[in-house]
Scaffold this active site. Structure first.
Site, short mmCIF file in Angstrom:
data_model
loop_
_atom_site.label_atom_id
_atom_site.label_comp_id
_atom_site.label_asym_id
_atom_site.label_seq_id
_atom_site.Cartn_x
_atom_site.Cartn_y
_atom_site.Cartn_z
N ARG A 21 11.79 -1.49 -2.63
CA ARG A 21 12.91 -2.39 -2.93
C ARG A 21 14.26 -1.79 -2.51
O ARG A 21 15.09 -2.49 -1.91
CB ARG A 21 12.89 -2.76 -4.41
CG ARG A 21 11.74 -3.69 -4.79
CD ARG A 21 11.71 -4.02 -6.26
NE ARG A 21 11.44 -2.83 -7.08
CZ ARG A 21 11.45 -2.85 -8.41
NH1 ARG A 21 11.74 -3.96 -9.06
NH2 ARG A 21 11.18 -1.76 -9.08
N ASN A 39 9.54 -6.79 -7.35
CA ASN A 39 8.10 -6.53 -7.41
C ASN A 39 7.45 -7.69 -8.14
O ASN A 39 7.91 -8.09 -9.21
CB ASN A 39 7.81 -5.24 -8.19
CG ASN A 39 7.97 -4.01 -7.33
OD1 ASN A 39 7.90 -4.09 -6.12
ND2 ASN A 39 8.17 -2.86 -7.96
#
Length: 798
Positions: A21, A39
């Site tokens: 990320r 996620n």
């Protein structure tokens, strides 16, 4: 002005716990993309908004420039018809979503963290738990997915303001790194006295004391990422012998940890390919050939009588600190680092387990208060034909899935075998082998199996519809399967071995499977272990085996190869007197023991029919006087292999010729299978040793040459018989793909001789690489069969 678009992108693979990320966020900033990333458990979901050119460039960067430890398996894109305008790009809270799940294994310390660890100006100087998005614990601290701090054992350690600032800073290497911590807010190391079981020292004092104990010849239990190690000075003969004595492990090799790659290079042969694995982010134990030089860095008792030594590099910060710490203590270049457990039990992971099981082995315990959720032994890897050949698949590799091309939809659980147990969860066409569990003869290991199955089912969000196990009715793994309350499929052991090789190679067609190992429960109730199977995903037919012999003595016969030797000699002899003469000439055992063994064979007391290749190796090893007993599984067979390899290296013999029409087989078995006439190999070995005795040159160096040559000739003869059997099977069936599996194929010499011979005869050969050929791979084969059985009607249960 170019029109703006919005795309939803989903990225599947190892994208959790690797800094995915933060990397996406940085790519978004560089491409001037607005949106979000999160996620979702099975995948990372990205919303990207900007000009079409910018969005496409951003997606290309996501695909081609992921974090170092990520592994992208699939990327999906969807253009959205939305009027929502994103003000910026942000990492948003994770959410649980069903679908494909990939869990990151634990990752060894990276070079950047290593530099900071020893930088006095860095605020994480000498921090035993230093990590970043590129390294640190993953699977072993995980409670649930998605992978966020609150779902790991790090949730017990709130971040200090400095760590929190790094965690939320897109420019930081620790941006969104879940285990991030420092000396102020992270876990703590401490030393436990085994004498009174109290914490004696903490922090730097604990590390210094552990180093002092090791440097002075003591033994320390050290808690790492996936469990405890027992550690001592690998150059100190007395210390290593003391550990052997305490652990009741007289000969089995100890793994060692090296200070750095340079010291490994100084004592071991190290190819470029091996060095890449040794220094990579998995850092398994590598089985490396020792150089033929005198060295004080490794004492001989680390791996007695073994030309190889198992070596790994430090992968956890605390291990690096054992080698190098500013306390003035001089440490060796190699430390023994063997699994911290009682023989047969799982590796210890908590202070309570360590105190209960390791106290009598060590002088103190260097532990810490970061909880281990999932045990993970060190992975062990050999090399075959200059490529990895896995022996134990665990830390660094589990639970990465094996991807197959099967078009299945379903969920299965396979509980594996009794020894070297692992289990495997199958989800559609993906199969997740677990980390190494251990031998299920011990109740503690059975409980560890049950616990880890439950945790992995939770992490992978599966509810299996069927459980697959071995046919053996007395295996504890079978008992575990039957207690789960699910439909049970039982798969023959050697067939499961072949299926595991097929699964690893994503091979869906028929094979001639050569499955050689110690023992397995046969469909006829006898002990199998040297099998040639015509196999596919739906079932198998036993088309060949090694020549059956009586295996007398029960469990003792697996440890005392002389008993197998007596059985093999009894089979080839014409009278009891002749057997006694040969036994006496070879010095296999005392006369009284021989008579008892022969009586058992004659009356078939505690004696069963066997085709075990593993026991055949043990028996030949005893006949040749190499090893008559084994203190650990495979010791006699390994010694036989080492002797054969020594002869091959000295003589330059490497080729194997299979003559057209050579008759190594007979069709005398009741079920029509062809038999490898291994009695010929037994007779040849007996003749070699008998002739040495008659010539009275037992002390001459030449005799060792003869023994080593005989060991090589046994390997060569067995390979020739296997090759010929496969050729006959190809002629009858048209199948020209062979697959090798089973623990005996950890023997690189037999594997190479056989594979090369088959290739020379036009075969396509499947071998293992990243899944162990031993029983550690059986669960994958079981799951492979179970998934096909559940998704294809009327598949036979075997």
């Amino acid at each position: 002005m170019e029109k703006e678009i919005t795309k939803k992108i989903r990225v599947y693979g190892i994208v959790q716990g690797v800094g995915f990320r933060p990397t996406v966020s940085r790519h978004a900033d560089s491409c001037k993309i607005r949106g979000s990333v999160s996620n979702r458990g099975p995948y990372v979901e990205i919303f990207a908004q900007g000009s079409e050119t910018a969005v496409n460039l951003f997606i290309e960067k996501v695909r081609t420039c992921p974090p170092k430890r990520a592994a992208i398996l699939k990327v999906s894109e969807e253009i959205l018809d939305t009027k929502e305008k994103y003000p910026d790009f942000s990492i948003i809270e994770s959410e649980k979503t069903k679908g494909e799940i990939f869990i990151s294994p634990d990752i060894a310390i990276c070079e950047e963290c290593k530099e900071e660890l020893y930088d006095p100006k860095d605020r994480r100087y000498l921090h035993p738990f230093i990590n970043c998005t590129c390294c640190g614990p993953r699977l072993t601290i995980l409670d649930a997915l998605p992978y966020d701090r609150e779902r790991t054992s790090m949730k017990e350690f709130p971040m200090c303001p400095e760590c929190e600032a790094e965690y939320y800073n897109p420019e930081s290497r620790r941006y969104d790194a879940q285990p991030v911590c420092c000396n102020m807010c992270g876990p703590e190391v401490y030393l436990i006295k085994t004498s009174d079981r109290t914490i004696d020292m903490k922090g730097s004092d604990a590390i210094t004391e552990a180093r002092r104990v090791i440097s002075e010849g003591g033994i320390v239990a050290v808690k790492g990422i996936g469990g405890f190690h027992l550690c001592c000075d690998a150059s100190n003969e007395a210390a290593v012998e003391l550990l052997r004595k305490r652990k009741r492990r007289p000969a089995k090799p100890f793994a060692v940890m090296a200070r750095n790659p340079d010291v490994v290079q100084s004592v071991c042969e190290l190819s470029k390919e091996q060095e890449e694995i040794l220094t990579g982010h998995q850092k398994p134990i590598l089985l490396l050939v020792r150089k033929e030089i005198e060295t004080k860095q490794l004492c001989s008792s680390v791996a007695p009588g073994n030309p190889k030594v198992g070596v790994m590099l430090p992968y956890a910060p605390v291990q690096l600190l054992l080698f190098q710490y500013p306390d003035g203590i001089k440490m060796p270049d190699f430390l023994v680092m063997t699994s911290g457990n009682v023989s047969g039990a799982p590796i210890c992971r908590s202070d309570e387990e360590a105190l209960e099981e390791l106290s009598e082995f060590c002088d103190c315990i260097l532990s810490h208060n970061r909880k281990i959720r999932v045990r993970a032994d060190d992975s062990v890897m050999d090399f075959y034909k200059n490529r990895p050949y896995m022996i134990r698949r665990s830390r660094g590799y589990a639970p990465l899935p094996i991807q197959t091309s099967g078009k299945w939809k379903g969920q299965v659980l396979a509980v594996g075998g009794e020894l070297k147990n692992t289990f495997c969860i199958g989800v559609d066409s993906r199969f997740y082998p677990s980390a190494y569990v251990g031998d299920l003869e011990d109740l503690r290991t059975v409980n560890a199996l049950k616990e880890t199955i439950q945790r992995m089912e939770t992490l992978l969000e599966v509810e299996p519809s069927v459980v697959v196990c071995d046919m053996h009715p007395k295996y504890n793994s079978t008992v575990v399967a039957e207690e789960l309350g699910l439909p049970v499929l039982k798969v023959q052991h050697h067939y499961a071995h072949i299926l595991s090789c097929m699964a690893e190679n994503d091979w869906m067609e028929q094979v001639i499977g050569v499955s050689f190992d110690g023992t397995g429960y046969g469909t006829d109730g006898t002990i199998w272990g040297g099998e040639i199977l015509l196999a596919d995903l739906d079932g198998f037919r036993r088309i060949g085996s090694i020549e059956p012999f009586l295996q007398a003595g029960g469990d003792l016969s697996a440890k005392e190869g002389w008993r197998i030797a007596v059985s093999l000699i009894w089979q080839i002899s014409e009278s009891k007197d002749e057997v006694m003469q040969i036994i006496q000439k070879l010095g296999l055992c005392e006369e009284k023991e021989a008579k008892v063994q022969l009586a058992m064979l004659e009356r078939k007391i505690n004696a069963v029919e066997s085709t075990s290749a593993g026991r055949l190796f043990d028996g030949i090893s005893a006949i040749l006087g190499i090893r008559k007993k084994s203190s650990f599984e495979g010791e006699a067979s390994m010694a036989l292999e080492f002797a054969a390899e020594a002869y091959e290296k000295r003589s330059g013999e490497k080729k194997i010729n299979v003559l057209d029409g050579q008759k190594c087989l007979t069709e005398s078995a009741d079920d029509g299978r062809e038999l490898l006439l291994t009695s010929r190999l037994v007779r040849a070995a007996v003749e070699v040793v008998s002739n040495i005795g008659e010539n009275a040159v037992a002390e001459d160096t030449f005799d060792q040459d003869l023994i080593e040559k005989a060991a090589y000739e046994f390997h060569k003869g067995l390979a020739e018989q296997i090759i010929t059997a496969c050729i006959h099977a190809k002629e009858k069936t048209g199948c020209q793909t062979a697959a090798f599996s089973g623990g005996v194929f950890q023997n690189g010499l037999l594997l190479r001789l056989t594979e090369d011979g088959l290739i020379a005869n036009g075969f396509h050969v499947l071998t293992h690489q990243m899944i162990p050929p031993n029983d550690g791979g059986v669960a994958l084969g079981q799951a492979f069969y179970g998934m096909n059985h559940e998704c294809v009607e009327e598949a036979p249960i075997l």
